[in-house]
Design an enzyme around this catalytic site. Structure first.
Site, PDB file in Angstrom:
ATOM      1  N   ASP A 364     -14.467 -37.890  80.172  1.00  0.00           N
ATOM      2  CA  ASP A 364     -13.671 -38.568  79.168  1.00  0.00           C
ATOM      3  C   ASP A 364     -13.346 -37.508  78.108  1.00  0.00           C
ATOM      4  O   ASP A 364     -14.157 -36.618  77.856  1.00  0.00           O
ATOM      5  CB  ASP A 364     -14.457 -39.717  78.550  1.00  0.00           C
ATOM      6  CG  ASP A 364     -13.668 -40.446  77.485  1.00  0.00           C
ATOM      7  OD1 ASP A 364     -12.506 -40.767  77.741  1.00  0.00           O
ATOM      8  OD2 ASP A 364     -14.225 -40.666  76.394  1.00  0.00           O
ATOM      9  N   THR A 366     -12.144 -37.734  74.486  1.00  0.00           N
ATOM     10  CA  THR A 366     -12.558 -37.853  73.097  1.00  0.00           C
ATOM     11  C   THR A 366     -14.075 -38.033  72.972  1.00  0.00           C
ATOM     12  O   THR A 366     -14.658 -38.926  73.576  1.00  0.00           O
ATOM     13  CB  THR A 366     -11.846 -39.049  72.430  1.00  0.00           C
ATOM     14  OG1 THR A 366     -10.440 -38.877  72.562  1.00  0.00           O
ATOM     15  CG2 THR A 366     -12.215 -39.131  70.957  1.00  0.00           C
ATOM     16  N   ASP A 567     -18.905 -41.383  76.496  1.00  0.00           N
ATOM     17  CA  ASP A 567     -19.759 -41.823  75.397  1.00  0.00           C
ATOM     18  C   ASP A 567     -19.398 -43.172  74.812  1.00  0.00           C
ATOM     19  O   ASP A 567     -20.152 -43.719  74.015  1.00  0.00           O
ATOM     20  CB  ASP A 567     -19.756 -40.781  74.272  1.00  0.00           C
ATOM     21  CG  ASP A 567     -18.411 -40.734  73.538  1.00  0.00           C
ATOM     22  OD1 ASP A 567     -17.411 -41.194  74.118  1.00  0.00           O
ATOM     23  OD2 ASP A 567     -18.377 -40.234  72.403  1.00  0.00           O
TER      24      ASP A 567
END
Length: 672
Positions: A364, A366, A567
């Site tokens: 991912d 960001t 996250d």
């Protein structure tokens, strides 16, 4: 202290209970001698408080190991002494004491045969019984001693491989200091509620996850994150249960208490990890059990061909199972401990094995490849004769400080760093998902996206197309500013790459990962610019949260072995879908709960650390397996020819097993 004589007592837990007392400086427990030595500040009040507390301790307040008690060296010493005096004992007495000494091994063999079939215990019992039955009592006793020594060292090594993780198994303190009704009082930990203010001073353990309300302290988080350098904490900073205040004093608002704290969840994670067996461990155990029958068959064949009981004893004392069966779990647990010291929690053998086989890593963007914090890269004045960069920044920050989003935070932060003055303005109108509107010096001011200014408010921006395109091509987000009906500036921002992103990509490729892919909700042009700079193999942009799991699922269906690194809350489905889910430390709770691996430090390089360590662990397991088969096969041949007696066979077999276990657990002696 009578309580210390109770079987399976967890001495570490008792140590932590005693260490909580004010004034206690050191605690040393000798369970074998049923004694405890406590160093304290020398005050009579402290001494009396400790004695009162110890005398009031009950078994219900203590913790006990679920497994077997600690291995003892006493039987080995007694057996060795018996071997030395055996030659001077009367013959009848010698026979009795030898049979009495080997009886426990013989009984274990018989019981194992009746309940489990042919096992290693059956082979060992047969070997020592044959020696004693032939009147070779010294050989039988020495052989039993060598096997017992091997058992002791193997059990100690295996237990130590579990104990390497014990520093992560945080236990709650019995009491904490809390502010109540204007006073600081000591209360039982179980009575602590969320939202209460906990006071922690020098040398004390932080008992909750929370937010520092005031005060300042240097906090050692090594037991939780692996960071060896204390971290400064002051008002507004988060703290983690299990950390220790080295200097200072802080008041903490409890946000998570009890089993909800980070360290409590880590402990639960580790407990679950220790029970999870990888396919390699299961195969090794199954292979080892099958080889017991092979050993018995070789012993029978040796007897039929040679009629030499001594050779049969030698053959039966050599088996594959010990080294093969123990090497895998010891290597797995040692690797888990080493990774934990670096700040990586791994959920047991299955996760290590799966990570070693991964050929595709999906990131991912960001908060993973990037820091997740926007930074201003350019302030471009579109009317430089009237609007300098400093003036644009001051006005934008004065307006954006009323907003609550990452773009506003980045602008305000830079303005404060530069000492920009505050610009007076009228009330702020928020155009949701578009921008902000107000008036400065009687003129209308707009701050927001191109779509907002150009399509909604009719501000002409086509003149600045080349500038905007050049900034966008570099992967930057653009914020436009208009004053009095005309565009006056552009602020460009970018979610900066982590400093270790490129190096992590390089290390993952070097470790055998073939494909590296990025997923993001960002615009395609911006995402592709970032992916190209990192040298990634693919990028999926402008995604909805639910798209991530579907892409990971499709990669798996295409034959890829995937690891997903993320996250956010919306990353949980992808973390669960991948062969290995890796959660960043600032991730949402659901992401961390779903993941197979959790990073405790905000460093992307730990992903490469985990990958490299997993491959090393699996390489050790495979090479130990081959070595155990090769060495023991050679010993079989030598023993069956009569060139290797029972004592030598037991010595070489146990020596080989211990050498392989030492290789599987390189930390075995580092924390004794």
């Amino acid at each position: 202290m009578p309580l210390l004589r109770r079987p399976h007592l967890d001495a570490g837990h008792l140590t932590s209970l005693i260490s909580e007392f004010d004034g206690v400086e050191s605690v040393r427990i000798n369970a074998a001698a049923a004694s405890v030595t406590i160093g304290y500040d020398g005050k009579a009040a402290t001494r009396q408080a400790i004695l009162d507390r110890l005398s009031a301790l009950s078994p219900s307040a203590l913790a006990f190991h679920n497994g077997e008690s600690e291995p003892s060296v006493t039987p080995l010493v007694l057996r060795a002494a018996l071997f030395l005096v055996l030659p001077v004992l009367p013959a009848t007495l010698g026979r009795v004491v030898v049979w009495g000494s080997i009886a426990p091994r013989v009984f274990r063999g018989v019981w194992s045969l009746l309940t489990q079939g042919v096992t290693v215990e059956v082979l060992d019992a047969t070997a020592v019984s044959l020696g004693a039955a032939r009147g070779r009592y010294g050989t039988a006793l020495l052989t039993d001693e060598l096997m017992a020594t091997g058992d002791y060292l193997e059990e100690t090594t295996e237990r130590h491989s579990e104990d390497l993780l014990s520093h992560l198994l945080y236990r709650h303190p019995s009491s904490v200091w809390v502010e109540r009704n204007g006073d600081v009082v000591k209360v039982p930990f179980a009575d602590l509620d969320m939202g209460e203010i906990v006071v922690v001073g020098i040398g004390e353990l932080i008992p909750v996850d929370g937010l520092v309300r005031n005060g300042a302290a240097q906090v050692n988080q090594a037991s939780v994150t692996g960071e060896s350098v204390p971290v400064g904490k002051e008002a507004g900073d988060r703290v983690i249960a299990g950390s220790i205040v080295e200097n200072g004093r802080i008041r903490i608002e409890a946000r998570q208490v009890g089993d909800e704290t980070t360290t409590a969840r880590i402990a639960a994670f580790i407990h679950e990890s220790l029970t999870a067996k990888s396919e390699t461990e299961r195969v090794a155990e199954e292979f080892a059990n099958q080889r017991v029958l092979t050993t018995l068959g070789l012993g029978l064949a040796t007897f039929l061909l040679t009629r030499d009981i001594t050779r049969v004893m030698s053959v039966l004392l050599i088996d594959y199972s010990c080294a093969v069966k123990l090497s895998a779990p010891v290597a797995i647990r040692s690797m888990m401990s080493e990774a934990a010291d670096r700040g990586v929690l791994i959920k047991g053998g299955p996760s290590i094995e799966a990570l070693s086989k991964v050929d595709t890593v999906v990131f991912d963007k960001t908060g993973t490849l990037t820091r997740g914090d926007l930074a201003i890269t350019d302030i471009v004045s579109l009317a430089p004769q009237d609007w300098s960069e400093d003036r644009l920044l001051a006005m934008a920050a004065s307006i954006e400080e009323h907003a609550r989003h990452p773009v506003a935070a980045a602008i305000v932060r830079v303005a404060r760093e530069r000492g920009a003055p505050h610009v007076a303005h009228d009330d702020i109108d928020v155009e949701i998902a578009h921008g902000l509107r107000t008036r400065v010096d009687g003129e209308a001011v707009l701050i927001g996206s191109r779509h907002f200014l150009q399509d909604h408010e009719g501000i002409a921006l086509s003149t600045y197309e080349d500038t905007a395109q050049a900034l966008s091509a570099q992967g930057k987000m653009l914020l436009y500013i208009a004053f009095g009906g005309r565009a006056v500036g552009i602020i460009a921002l970018r979610d900066e790459l982590r400093t270790d992103s490129a190096e992590t990509v390089r290390r993952l490729r070097a470790s055998g990962v073939r494909r590296l892919i990025m997923l993001t909700g960002d615009r395609k042009q911006r995402a592709e610019a970032l992916a190209e700079g990192l040298g990634l193999d693919g990028v999926f942009a402008e995604l909805q949260p639910e798209d991530k799991a579907e892409i990971v699922k499709q990669l798996g269906e295409d034959g890829c072995r995937t690891a997903f690194v993320g996250d956010g809350i919306n990353d949980a489905p992808a973390l669960a879908t991948a062969d290995v889910g890796i959660a960043m430390p600032r991730g949402a709770d659901i992401a961390r709960a779903t993941a197979d691996i959790v990073l405790l430090q905000d460093s992307l390089g730990l992903v490469a650390d985990a990958r490299e360590a997993s491959r090393t662990a699996m390489d050790i397991i495979r090479s130990n397996f081959r070595a155990a088969i090769g060495i023991n096969s050679g010993l079989y041949v030598v023993a069956s020819t009569g060139w290797l007696g029972p004592v030598a066979a037991a010595t070489l077999h146990n020596g080989t097993t211990l050498a392989l276990l030492g290789r599987a657990c390189p930390q075995a002696g580092s924390r004794q």
